[in-house]
Design a protein around this motif. Structure first.
Motif, PDB file in Angstrom:
ATOM      1  N   ALA A  89       0.835  -1.206   0.000  1.00 47.89           N
ATOM      2  CA  ALA A  89       0.000   0.000   0.000  1.00 47.89           C
ATOM      3  C   ALA A  89       0.865   1.249   0.000  1.00 47.89           C
ATOM      4  CB  ALA A  89      -0.926  -0.005   1.212  1.00 47.89           C
ATOM      5  N   ILE A  90       2.075   1.138   0.548  1.00 52.26           N
ATOM      6  CA  ILE A  90       2.963   2.306   0.554  1.00 52.26           C
ATOM      7  C   ILE A  90       3.345   2.684  -0.871  1.00 52.26           C
ATOM      8  CG2 ILE A  90       5.165   1.054   0.806  1.00 52.26           C
ATOM      9  CD1 ILE A  90       5.955   3.207   2.887  1.00 52.26           C
ATOM     10  N   ILE A 189     -11.146  11.552  -4.016  1.00 52.07           N
ATOM     11  CA  ILE A 189     -10.927  11.105  -2.635  1.00 52.07           C
ATOM     12  C   ILE A 189     -10.024   9.887  -2.687  1.00 52.07           C
ATOM     13  CG2 ILE A 189     -11.925  10.190  -0.513  1.00 52.07           C
ATOM     14  CD1 ILE A 189     -14.521  11.613  -1.175  1.00 52.07           C
ATOM     15  N   LEU A 190      -8.867   9.992  -2.050  1.00 55.60           N
ATOM     16  CA  LEU A 190      -7.986   8.835  -1.852  1.00 55.60           C
ATOM     17  C   LEU A 190      -8.249   8.290  -0.459  1.00 55.60           C
ATOM     18  CD1 LEU A 190      -5.589   6.899  -2.279  1.00 55.60           C
ATOM     19  CD2 LEU A 190      -4.072   8.779  -1.584  1.00 55.60           C
ATOM     20  N   CYS A 191      -8.630   7.021  -0.385  1.00 61.39           N
ATOM     21  CA  CYS A 191      -8.855   6.383   0.914  1.00 61.39           C
ATOM     22  C   CYS A 191      -7.890   5.222   1.073  1.00 61.39           C
ATOM     23  CB  CYS A 191     -10.296   5.892   1.038  1.00 61.39           C
ATOM     24  SG  CYS A 191     -10.711   5.332   2.706  1.00 61.39           S
ATOM     25  N   ASP A 192      -6.972   5.361   2.010  1.00 58.94           N
ATOM     26  CA  ASP A 192      -6.069   4.265   2.374  1.00 58.94           C
ATOM     27  C   ASP A 192      -6.889   3.291   3.218  1.00 58.94           C
ATOM     28  OD1 ASP A 192      -4.279   2.624   3.834  1.00 58.94           O
ATOM     29  OD2 ASP A 192      -2.692   4.122   3.702  1.00 58.94           O
ATOM     30  N   THR A 218      -6.753   2.310  -1.899  1.00 56.72           N
ATOM     31  CA  THR A 218      -5.471   1.600  -1.843  1.00 56.72           C
ATOM     32  C   THR A 218      -5.521   0.603  -0.696  1.00 56.72           C
ATOM     33  OG1 THR A 218      -4.501   3.350  -0.454  1.00 56.72           O
ATOM     34  CG2 THR A 218      -4.114   3.478  -2.834  1.00 56.72           C
ATOM     35  N   SER A 219      -4.870  -0.533  -0.905  1.00 56.30           N
ATOM     36  CA  SER A 219      -4.840  -1.546   0.142  1.00 56.30           C
ATOM     37  C   SER A 219      -3.673  -2.498  -0.113  1.00 56.30           C
ATOM     38  CB  SER A 219      -6.162  -2.308   0.213  1.00 56.30           C
ATOM     39  OG  SER A 219      -6.251  -3.049   1.416  1.00 56.30           O
ATOM     40  N   SER A 220      -3.563  -3.518   0.725  1.00 52.90           N
ATOM     41  CA  SER A 220      -2.443  -4.448   0.579  1.00 52.90           C
ATOM     42  C   SER A 220      -2.744  -5.752   1.297  1.00 52.90           C
ATOM     43  CB  SER A 220      -1.163  -3.830   1.147  1.00 52.90           C
ATOM     44  OG  SER A 220      -1.111  -3.961   2.554  1.00 52.90           O
ATOM     45  N   PHE A 221      -1.791  -6.661   1.219  1.00 55.03           N
ATOM     46  CA  PHE A 221      -1.881  -7.952   1.890  1.00 55.03           C
ATOM     47  C   PHE A 221      -1.265  -7.925   3.287  1.00 55.03           C
ATOM     48  CE2 PHE A 221      -2.483  -9.113  -2.497  1.00 55.03           C
ATOM     49  CZ  PHE A 221      -3.394 -10.158  -2.435  1.00 55.03           C
ATOM     50  N   SER A 222      -0.681  -6.806   3.686  1.00 52.62           N
ATOM     51  CA  SER A 222       0.141  -6.782   4.897  1.00 52.62           C
ATOM     52  C   SER A 222      -0.654  -6.935   6.182  1.00 52.62           C
ATOM     53  CB  SER A 222       0.941  -5.480   4.941  1.00 52.62           C
ATOM     54  OG  SER A 222       1.791  -5.382   3.832  1.00 52.62           O
TER      55      SER A 222
END
Length: 374
Positions: A89-90, A189-192, A218-222
């Motif tokens: 996500a970073i 709109i950016l939503c982390d 945005t997202s990730s597997f972490s």
């Protein structure tokens, strides 16, 4: 390009490997390939054979289709062409911000949040207006204050849902309020959403892109899927022109993500229900442990988190948070993150998603430290 030091990451870099009890950890108890296969009910040997026999070419440049098809299941009305993978996500946030923002643009970003979401736009040369998430408002955005900040020049509103470090969670109605304000000036709109799905109930947690055509998720597997080691995340958007722009910028920095990483991520998402069940059990059990501890500590207060894996603990000692955490580490080898990394003094961020016994033992060390401060 000059940019501020990344407070929370530098703190973790300094202390994480030295801590006996790492209460700063934000990922749900991490998988090995073995434990992932067991949770998923997959034959470990067959999957290992696939891994070791995969030719290590670049693979699918924009992300493997099987992986992106699995990611669509995390949203409503999303297609695989509306997703691009990134290095966590970073990396996803970095790509979005560097694609959307230009010098002179106006950005509104919530605070406290992950510092990247504020410091990159500032370094690019945007005017960054901060929208404080206040304890008295349950660490949720204040719509009236947002309206007072927004102008016709506002290009992007940046939110984090669930929020890091507070664990607050915006409802669908709350998201729609932010969306309607953004629509008034045609802002993105950016939503982390890296902690999305880690909730205290089993209800579907809406994404900004379920609700807004100029929303960016945005997202990730972490965090949610316990696979920080594969360094894999993604961007999801319905905006076709934005996707073209993202892919153009991405060519300069990413090319593709790792084939083995995407294989592991695909396996996880094929069995996402089993993983979410496991991880929600962990965070709910551990949050109950943390809640009992807070009740017994008269010098500690909090706003119980609604979602995610982190929360802020406020203390009533007259000592700066960096000094508090540094002394705790030196005397009891226990890691917490100073609230000063998020602009909130006399508080610390704690994670509660790892092994329960480590959480209990770490909290015991914090109690000993607090007793010594009396």
């Amino acid at each position: 390009m000059k940019i501020k030091d990344f407070g929370v990451e530098q703190w973790m870099n300094e202390y994480e490997t030295k801590a006996k009890y790492n209460l700063g950890e934000t990922c749900v108890s991490s998988f090995s390939i073995n434990s992932l296969c067991k949770t998923a009910g997959v034959d470990e040997k067959k999957f290992a054979d696939k891994l070791v026999n995969r030719r290590l070419t670049y693979g699918a440049i924009e992300g493997s289709i099987p992986l992106k098809e699995q990611i669509t299941r995390l949203y409503q009305n999303l297609t695989s062409s509306e997703i691009v993978t990134e290095h966590g996500a970073i990396g996803a946030n970095n790509l979005v911000l560097n694609t959307v923002i230009e010098p002179g643009d106006e950005v509104i970003a919530v605070t406290p949040t992950y510092q990247q979401l504020q410091s990159i736009p500032e370094a690019i040369g945007a005017t960054v207006k901060l929208l404080p998430l206040k304890r008295e408002n349950n660490y949720l955005p204040d719509a009236d204050q947002l309206r007072s900040l927004i102008t016709s020049r506002t290009k992007l509103i940046v939110i984090n849902n669930p929020d890091n470090p507070t664990g607050s969670l915006m409802s669908k109605e709350g998201l729609m309020t932010i969306i309607n304000i953004a629509k008034s000036v045609n802002a993105y709109i950016l939503c982390d959403e890296v902690y999305r799905h880690l909730v205290q109930n089993d209800e579907y947690s809406p994404s900004v892109i379920d609700l807004y055509d100029k929303g960016i998720s945005t997202s990730s597997f972490s965090k949610v899927f316990s696979l920080a080691g594969i360094r894999l995340g993604w961007i999801a958007t319905h905006d076709k022109q934005l996707m073209r722009d993202l892919l153009s910028h991405r060519d300069y920095a990413t090319i593709s993500c790792g084939q083995l990483d995407e294989m592991v991520g695909t396996l996880a998402l094929e069995h996402q229900d089993a993983i979410l069940k496991r991880n929600r059990i962990i965070i709910r059990k551990n949050l109950a442990i943390l809640e009992e501890w807070v009740k017994k500590e008269p010098h500690i207060s909090w706003l119980k988190p609604k979602a995610g894996t982190t929360t802020l603990l406020h203390y009533d000692f007259d000592i700066p948070s960096a000094e508090f955490c540094d002394q705790l580490m030196k005397e009891y080898h226990t890691l917490l993150v100073p609230g000063s990394c998020f602009g909130i003094e006399h508080s610390v961020r704690i994670g509660y998603a790892f092994e329960a016994e480590n959480l209990k033992k770490g909290l015991e060390q914090v109690s000993k430290f607090i007793k010594g401060l009396n």
